[in-house]
Design an enzyme around this catalytic site. Structure first.
Site, mmCIF file in Angstrom:
data_model
loop_
_atom_site.group_PDB
_atom_site.id
_atom_site.type_symbol
_atom_site.label_atom_id
_atom_site.label_comp_id
_atom_site.label_asym_id
_atom_site.label_seq_id
_atom_site.Cartn_x
_atom_site.Cartn_y
_atom_site.Cartn_z
ATOM 1 C CG HIS A 13 -8.057 -3.733 -1.506
ATOM 2 N ND1 HIS A 13 -9.080 -2.842 -1.692
ATOM 3 C CD2 HIS A 13 -6.949 -2.958 -1.294
ATOM 4 C CE1 HIS A 13 -8.632 -1.592 -1.591
ATOM 5 N NE2 HIS A 13 -7.333 -1.638 -1.368
ATOM 6 C CG ASN A 20 0.023 9.123 6.328
ATOM 7 O OD1 ASN A 20 0.759 8.182 6.092
ATOM 8 N ND2 ASN A 20 0.138 9.881 7.391
ATOM 9 N NE ARG A 72 -4.021 1.943 2.172
ATOM 10 C CZ ARG A 72 -4.425 2.664 3.214
ATOM 11 N NH1 ARG A 72 -3.916 2.451 4.409
ATOM 12 N NH2 ARG A 72 -5.353 3.590 3.059
ATOM 13 C CG HIS A 102 -1.140 5.581 -0.016
ATOM 14 N ND1 HIS A 102 -1.690 6.150 1.107
ATOM 15 C CD2 HIS A 102 -2.066 4.701 -0.453
ATOM 16 C CE1 HIS A 102 -2.899 5.649 1.330
ATOM 17 N NE2 HIS A 102 -3.138 4.755 0.402
#
Ligand code: HEM
Ligand SMILES: *[C@@H]1O[C@H](CO)[C@@H](O)[C@H](O)[C@H]1NC(C)=O
Ligand SMILES: *[C@@H]1O[C@H](CO)[C@@H](O)[C@H](O)[C@H]1NC(C)=O
Ligand SMILES: *[C@@H]1O[C@H](CO)[C@@H](O)[C@H](O)[C@H]1NC(C)=O
Ligand SMILES: *[C@@H]1O[C@H](CO)[C@@H](O)[C@H](O)[C@H]1NC(C)=O
Ligand SMILES: *[C@@H]1O[C@H](CO)[C@@H](O)[C@H](O)[C@H]1NC(C)=O
Ligand SMILES: *[C@@H]1O[C@H](CO)[C@@H](O)[C@H](O)[C@H]1NC(C)=O
Ligand SMILES: CC(=O)N[C@H]1CO[C@H](CO)[C@@H](O)[C@@H]1O
Length: 356
Positions: free
Chosen positions: A210, A109, A77, A81
């Site tokens: 996911h 975040n 992840r 980001h």
């Protein structure tokens, strides 16, 4: 002075790696149909300057994930980001300071794992010990994400390298604008990803990340309270209410109920059974434009892996800094110009410090 030699060394390395790229057309024995790579990145970037890079990262992460497999999800992840906000430039890794708010302070975040930042800095110091300051924090993050996928059962793939670390913080606003919220529908996802040149297949494949990891209650309780989302399986919903007794419960749950720690295609099977955790997951099966793609991945894991690798390589090249742009950070959490350790003149491997 030092700047000149630094620059020529950088270009020497650059030329060397381009030559290696030409010579190295046998590289990549893994079955991998790759999207084009951008100027300045290459498959062999550190082959001469840090040949042990990938094995250092892999070996360390093997141990880290053995102790806590959840860290794999956190690292995957983190790379996402990093890349979606201002490009894969390591800006997500920067600590904010007074007057210089960082990506880390933005709402999305808040659920990044603290340990992910520590793991990247630990990898960074291991790599630095072996090779000096030649490998960027953004490349380390990209390799860590690849290993997170592979070491949890997903596909092995090569990562084009040569990213450099950004000098600019991304603002909290840029972070919010570029990261899609979990309550988004498929339309929003498709529109948002299209601005970054991802098509519907990319969007569905990337969401398959996911298949590992967790979500906090607040990311999905709007689907439970006050009214239950009718697209959610009832037993699944009742179980989630047990984990999250109220809308703002402080708890987490796994995202893929069939195989929470394994990188596989079960996420798509979950969606077909209306057991997707977020609206942004489940709506990929509700929406006619993406439903068929979900089904195709649910029935064919090889197809999912192939499309996921393509999309990850694309994602890993979003707005990268290459050549002499940016810098090679000596500490992933701070820009070199803000690094008191460097400015007190302690000797470092100097390559790549040319900047700002
Ligand atoms: C389509 C848009 C996406 C949305 C709306 C989304 C949203 C979210 C949210 C809300 C969480 C849980 C945060 C929490 O509550 O703790 C999460 C977790 C996660 N996301 Fe995404 N995400 C998206 C795309 C991606 C992509 C492209 C990747 C990687 C390629 C990714 C990888 C992950 C991973 C591995 C986790 C688990 C993190 C952990 O366990 O620490 N996501 N995502
Ligand atoms: C950030 O977004 C908020 C809310 O939309 C807005 O009020 C603020 O002016 C924005 N800040 C910057 C620097 O763009
Ligand atoms: C998707 O979400 C957007 C933003 O909330 C909304 O405007 C749009 O109507 C939704 N589309 C569908 C098909 O539900
Ligand atoms: C958190 O979730 C677990 C199940 O995953 C549940 O047993 C526990 O009661 C929950 N904690 C709270 C405070 O609700
Ligand atoms: C929420 O849970 C985390 C981790 O379990 C804990 O560190 C934190 O103190 C909790 N916060 C509240 C407000 O309960
Ligand atoms: C599954 O996908 C792979 C990769 O695209 C393809 O080669 C294979 O033929 C597919 N299998 C089936 C049964 O469709
Ligand atoms: C990196 O920078 C952070 C933030 O300034 C600092 O806390 C940390 O000690 C530094 N790490 C190293 C190895 O210098
Ligand atoms: C404002 C805030 O809580 N920011 C956090 C963002 O995430 C990093 C890593 O988890 C934290 O160090 C920051 O404090």
């Amino acid at each position: 002075m030092a700047l000149v030699s630094t620059n020529s060394l950088t270009s020497l390395l650059f030329i060397t790696s381009s030559l290696l790229l030409l010579l190295g057309s046998f590289h990549g024995t893994k079955a991998q149909s790759t999207p084009p790579i951008v100027n300045g990145l290459s498959w062999t970037f550190y082959d001469s300057s840090c040949p042990k890079l990938e094995s250092i990262v892999r070996k360390r992460l093997q141990k880290v994930f053995k102790d806590d497999v959840g860290q794999a999800a956190g690292l995957l992840r983190l790379h996402f980001h990093d890349c979606f906000v201002q490009g894969c430039d390591g800006s997500v890794l920067l600590d904010g300071s007074a007057g210089k708010p960082s990506e880390q302070q933005a709402i999305p975040n808040l659920t990044l794992r603290l340990e992910s930042f520590k793991i990247i800095n630990d990898l960074r110091s291991r790599v630095q010990k072996e090779c000096g300051t030649v490998v960027s924090c953004s490349d380390i993050t990209a390799l860590a994400a690849r290993d997170a996928v592979y070491l949890t059962g997903g596909p092995e793939y090569d990562v084009p390298l040569g990213r450099r670390d950004g000098l600019n913080f991304a603002t909290a606003n840029a972070t919010i604008a570029n990261l899609i919220p979990p309550f988004a529908n498929a339309s929003t996802i498709l529109t948002s990803l299209a601005t970054k040149n991802f098509d519907a297949t990319d969007a569905v494949a990337l969401s398959g990340a996911h298949t590992i990891g967790r979500g906090h209650c607040t990311s999905f309780t709007a689907r439970l309270y006050p009214n239950q989302d009718t697209t959610m399986d009832k037993t699944f919903a009742n179980n989630l209410k047990g984990v999250c007794p109220t809308k703002d419960s402080n708890n987490t749950t796994i995202m893929d109920i069939r195989s929470p720690n394994k990188f596989d295609n079960k996420y798509y099977v979950d969606l077909m059974n209306r057991q997707g955790l977020f609206t942004s997951d489940q709506d990929l099966y509700t929406d006619g434009r993406t439903r068929g793609i979900v089904t195709s991945f649910a029935v064919n894991q090889s197809l999912f892996f192939e499309k996921f690798v393509d999309a990850m390589i694309k994602m890993g090249q979003l707005n990268v800094l290459t050549g002499t742009r940016g810098e090679i950070r000596a500490n992933c959490s701070v820009r070199n110009s803000d690094n008191s350790f460097l400015s007190t003149g302690v000797e470092m491997g100097q390559i790549g410090l040319a900047q700002s």
